[in-house]
Design an enzyme around this catalytic site. Structure first.
Site, PDB file in Angstrom:
ATOM      1  N   PRO A  79       2.326  -2.250   9.541  1.00 17.33           N
ATOM      2  CG  PRO A  79       3.474  -4.439   9.869  1.00 17.33           C
ATOM      3  CD  PRO A  79       3.992  -2.912   9.463  1.00 17.33           C
ATOM      4  CG  HIS A 111     -10.927  -0.152   9.230  1.00 13.45           C
ATOM      5  ND1 HIS A 111     -10.302  -0.835  10.588  1.00 13.45           N
ATOM      6  CD2 HIS A 111     -10.284  -1.618   8.048  1.00 13.45           C
ATOM      7  CE1 HIS A 111      -8.946  -1.428   9.831  1.00 13.45           C
ATOM      8  NE2 HIS A 111      -9.365  -1.634   8.865  1.00 13.45           N
ATOM      9  CG  ASP A 143     -10.503   4.041   6.901  1.00  6.34           C
ATOM     10  OD1 ASP A 143     -11.300   4.043   6.707  1.00  6.34           O
ATOM     11  OD2 ASP A 143      -9.615   3.128   6.873  1.00  6.34           O
ATOM     12  CD  GLU A 158     -10.590   0.225  13.381  1.00  5.94           C
ATOM     13  OE1 GLU A 158     -10.110   1.270  13.479  1.00  5.94           O
ATOM     14  OE2 GLU A 158     -11.036  -0.749  12.849  1.00  5.94           O
ATOM     15  CB  ILE A 193      -1.041   0.041   1.014  1.00  4.13           C
ATOM     16  CG1 ILE A 193      -1.877  -1.341   1.231  1.00  4.13           C
ATOM     17  CG2 ILE A 193      -1.868   1.237   1.451  1.00  4.13           C
ATOM     18  CD1 ILE A 193      -2.637  -1.652   2.391  1.00  4.13           C
ATOM     19  CB  SER A 219      -2.113   2.091   9.146  1.00  2.00           C
ATOM     20  OG  SER A 219      -1.327   0.337   8.990  1.00  2.00           O
ATOM     21  NE  ARG A 220      -5.393  -3.312  11.700  1.00  2.00           N
ATOM     22  CZ  ARG A 220      -5.224  -4.038  10.186  1.00  2.00           C
ATOM     23  NH1 ARG A 220      -5.838  -2.716   9.729  1.00  2.00           N
ATOM     24  NH2 ARG A 220      -5.797  -5.254   9.943  1.00  2.00           N
TER      25      ARG A 220
HETATM   26  P1  NAI Z   1       2.485  -4.829   3.896  1.00  2.00           P
HETATM   27  O1  NAI Z   1       3.154  -6.394   4.547  1.00  2.00           O
HETATM   28  O2  NAI Z   1       3.203  -4.836   2.033  1.00  2.00           O
HETATM   29  O3  NAI Z   1       4.024  -3.555   3.874  1.00  2.00           O
HETATM   30  C1  NAI Z   1       3.783  -3.245   5.286  1.00  2.00           C
HETATM   31  C2  NAI Z   1       5.351  -2.528   5.456  1.00  2.00           C
HETATM   32  O4  NAI Z   1       5.144  -1.703   6.983  1.00  2.00           O
HETATM   33  C3  NAI Z   1       6.404  -3.640   5.128  1.00  2.00           C
HETATM   34  O5  NAI Z   1       7.107  -2.926   3.729  1.00  2.00           O
HETATM   35  C4  NAI Z   1       7.494  -3.304   6.350  1.00  2.00           C
HETATM   36  O6  NAI Z   1       9.069  -3.691   5.796  1.00  2.00           O
HETATM   37  C5  NAI Z   1       6.929  -1.973   7.319  1.00  2.00           C
HETATM   38  N1  NAI Z   1       7.170  -1.822   8.509  1.00  2.00           N
HETATM   39  C6  NAI Z   1       7.179  -3.232   9.211  1.00  2.00           C
HETATM   40  N2  NAI Z   1       7.158  -2.368  10.818  1.00  2.00           N
HETATM   41  C7  NAI Z   1       8.227  -1.781  10.628  1.00  2.00           C
HETATM   42  C8  NAI Z   1       8.339  -0.557  11.130  1.00  2.00           C
HETATM   43  N3  NAI Z   1       8.351  -1.623  13.285  1.00  2.00           N
HETATM   44  N4  NAI Z   1       8.620   0.492  10.985  1.00  2.00           N
HETATM   45  C9  NAI Z   1       8.351   1.085   9.434  1.00  2.00           C
HETATM   46  N5  NAI Z   1       7.756   0.200   8.715  1.00  2.00           N
HETATM   47  C10 NAI Z   1       7.342  -0.941   9.054  1.00  2.00           C
HETATM   48  O7  NAI Z   1       1.144  -4.727   4.142  1.00  2.00           O
HETATM   49  P2  NAI Z   1       0.439  -3.379   3.170  1.00  2.00           P
HETATM   50  O8  NAI Z   1      -0.280  -4.645   2.421  1.00  2.00           O
HETATM   51  O9  NAI Z   1       1.080  -2.487   2.985  1.00  2.00           O
HETATM   52  O10 NAI Z   1      -0.747  -2.836   3.709  1.00  2.00           O
HETATM   53  C11 NAI Z   1      -0.398  -1.759   5.312  1.00  2.00           C
HETATM   54  C12 NAI Z   1      -1.489  -1.803   6.332  1.00  2.00           C
HETATM   55  O11 NAI Z   1      -2.423  -0.845   5.512  1.00  2.00           O
HETATM   56  C13 NAI Z   1      -1.455  -3.274   7.133  1.00  2.00           C
HETATM   57  O12 NAI Z   1      -0.598  -3.660   7.768  1.00  2.00           O
HETATM   58  C14 NAI Z   1      -2.704  -3.129   6.984  1.00  2.00           C
HETATM   59  O13 NAI Z   1      -2.761  -2.657   8.681  1.00  2.00           O
HETATM   60  C15 NAI Z   1      -3.484  -1.589   7.246  1.00  2.00           C
HETATM   61  N6  NAI Z   1      -4.128  -1.902   6.126  1.00  2.00           N
HETATM   62  C16 NAI Z   1      -5.722  -1.299   6.019  1.00  2.00           C
HETATM   63  C17 NAI Z   1      -6.754  -1.167   5.422  1.00  2.00           C
HETATM   64  C18 NAI Z   1      -7.824  -0.740   5.283  1.00  2.00           C
HETATM   65  O14 NAI Z   1      -8.924  -1.134   5.046  1.00  2.00           O
HETATM   66  N7  NAI Z   1      -7.346   0.529   6.372  1.00  2.00           N
HETATM   67  C19 NAI Z   1      -6.576  -2.700   4.724  1.00  2.00           C
HETATM   68  C20 NAI Z   1      -5.711  -3.217   4.550  1.00  2.00           C
HETATM   69  C21 NAI Z   1      -4.415  -3.165   4.820  1.00  2.00           C
END
Ligand code: NAI
Length: 344
Positions: free
Chosen positions: A203, A292, A255, A260, A155, A230-231
């Site tokens: 995450p 969300h 979001d 929440e 993302i 994200s969260r």
């Molecule tokens: P992803 O796993 O592809 O990317 C997460 C990135 O965060 C990775 O590059 C990882 O290296 C990095 N990361 C891990 N620990 C870290 C730290 N301590 N400091 C900085 N970066 C760190 O995940 P994706 O698919 O991009 O999703 C990101 C987040 O979006 C998910 O964790 C989820 O919580 C949230 N999400 C929210 C949605 C919504 O509807 N609002 C829907 C889908 C995901």
């Protein structure tokens, strides 16, 4: 036919899951209630459970599920901070949907940003009331501004690309920088200090909890716009209120919200909002809250159902589910799973 208890079911979930499930020989029992120790009994007799972001899959719930003979928990989302993954090891398999539409979330982040800085939320209400005054609607150009992207996975990278399209300078921070991303990685403190806009895409872990909190407020550039899709707990909501009141934070686009799970996805119109922190945030003219919904596109819903059904089927076929989580580490990105598909 395998029976799957589907918790926290919403009307928009059902069509895609019913269609994909029927075609694959899975029958979903839809429950509006969330999974918790109080509701886990509903899963008795089922082969698996399907859960979402606010179901509470703690150790006690996992023990009960295992006791019922439920062998798999299928998350129909990417994040899994609501599951005691380590406790699941050896008891219940846990699978998730790593990506269903990263574009949906990244595009929502940009929608929130544009709405906020161009005051669209205010203008929409005004013109519906035939108020065509422009007072107080002055925004700013994104072109030439600096955006800080925290977390450059699926993302975060798409969001960075969208921002580049607007002519923004992108700074990135990631615990595991991606060599092939073409992004300019900088230390987190520099990103906080130089960014006009900060968008969180990492995450939620012990390390990232309250990434934006009291300690970081002073490090932020004055007037920064924060985006969190994200969260919720990446931002300390009470510190955010302080940051907005002191004018250090210029606007917030949320979001997700720390607390929440008690509020989002439900209709509280006509009720007194019991969460004072959320009520305060929503009362601020420079805060936009969506509940969300960043994932909520037709494409994403279809992909979620398709992948979840495939995850369940792969497990029922040979006990080796696709998209199984790591049980012995919470750093899915750095563990040997990337090479071997298993960290155990
Ligand atoms: P992803 O796993 O592809 O990317 C997460 C990135 O965060 C990775 O590059 C990882 O290296 C990095 N990361 C891990 N620990 C870290 C730290 N301590 N400091 C900085 N970066 C760190 O995940 P994706 O698919 O991009 O999703 C990101 C987040 O979006 C998910 O964790 C989820 O919580 C949230 N999400 C929210 C949605 C919504 O509807 N609002 C829907 C889908 C995901």
């Amino acid at each position: 036919m395998y029976q799957i208890a589907f918790f926290d079911a919403k009307p928009y979930d059902r069509p895609a899951f019913e269609a994909h499930g029927a075609a694959a020989g899975l029958s979903f029992r839809f429950f509006e209630t969330r999974l918790s120790v109080d509701t886990v009994e509903l899963a008795r007799g089922c082969d698996g459970v399907c859960v979402f972001v606010n179901d509470d899959v703690n150790a006690a719930v996992l023990d009960r599920l295992a006791g019922f003979g439920v062998r798999i928990v299928a998350l129909r989302c990417a994040g899994y901070n609501n599951v005691d993954v380590r406790h699941a090891f050896g008891r219940v398999h846990v699978v998730h949907v790593p990506a269903y539409s990263p574009h949906a979330v990244a595009e929502h982040a940009m929608a929130l940003l544009l709405t906020s800085i161009r005051r669209i939320h205010k203008a929409y209400i005004r013109t519906r009331d035939f108020n065509f005054s422009l007072d107080g609607l002055t925004g700013f150009d994104l072109y030439g501004k600096t955006v800080g992207v925290v977390g450059t996975g699926r993302i975060g990278r798409i969001f960075a690309d969208i921002c580049r399209g607007f002519g923004m300078k992108v700074l990135a921070f990631d615990k595991f920088p991606a060599a092939d991303s073409g992004l300019e990685y900088v230390p987190l403190d520099r990103l906080l200090a130089e960014s006009d806009v900060i968008s969180l895409h990492c995450p939620l872990t012990d390390e990232t909890r309250h990434l934006i909190g009291r300690d970081s407020l002073d490090k932020l550039k004055k007037g920064v716009v924060l985006i969190n899709t994200s969260r919720g707990a990446l931002i300390d909501a009470e510190a955010l209120i302080d940051g907005i009141k002191s004018r250090r934070i210029g606007a917030a686009c949320l979001d997700v919200y720390e607390e929440e799970s008690d509020v989002f996805f439900h209709d509280f119109s006509g009720h007194i909002m019991g969460d004072d922190v959320l009520a305060r945030l929503i009362s601020m003219p420079n805060v936009i809250v969506t509940s969300h919904q960043a994932f909520l596109t037709n494409e994403a819903l279809n992909n979620i159902a398709e992948t979840t059904v495939a995850n369940l089927l792969s497990f029922f076929r040979d006990g080796q589910p696709d998209n199984e989580l790591c049980y012995r580490c919470d750093r899915i990105e750095s563990c040997r799973r990337a090479r071997s598909q298993r960290c155990f």
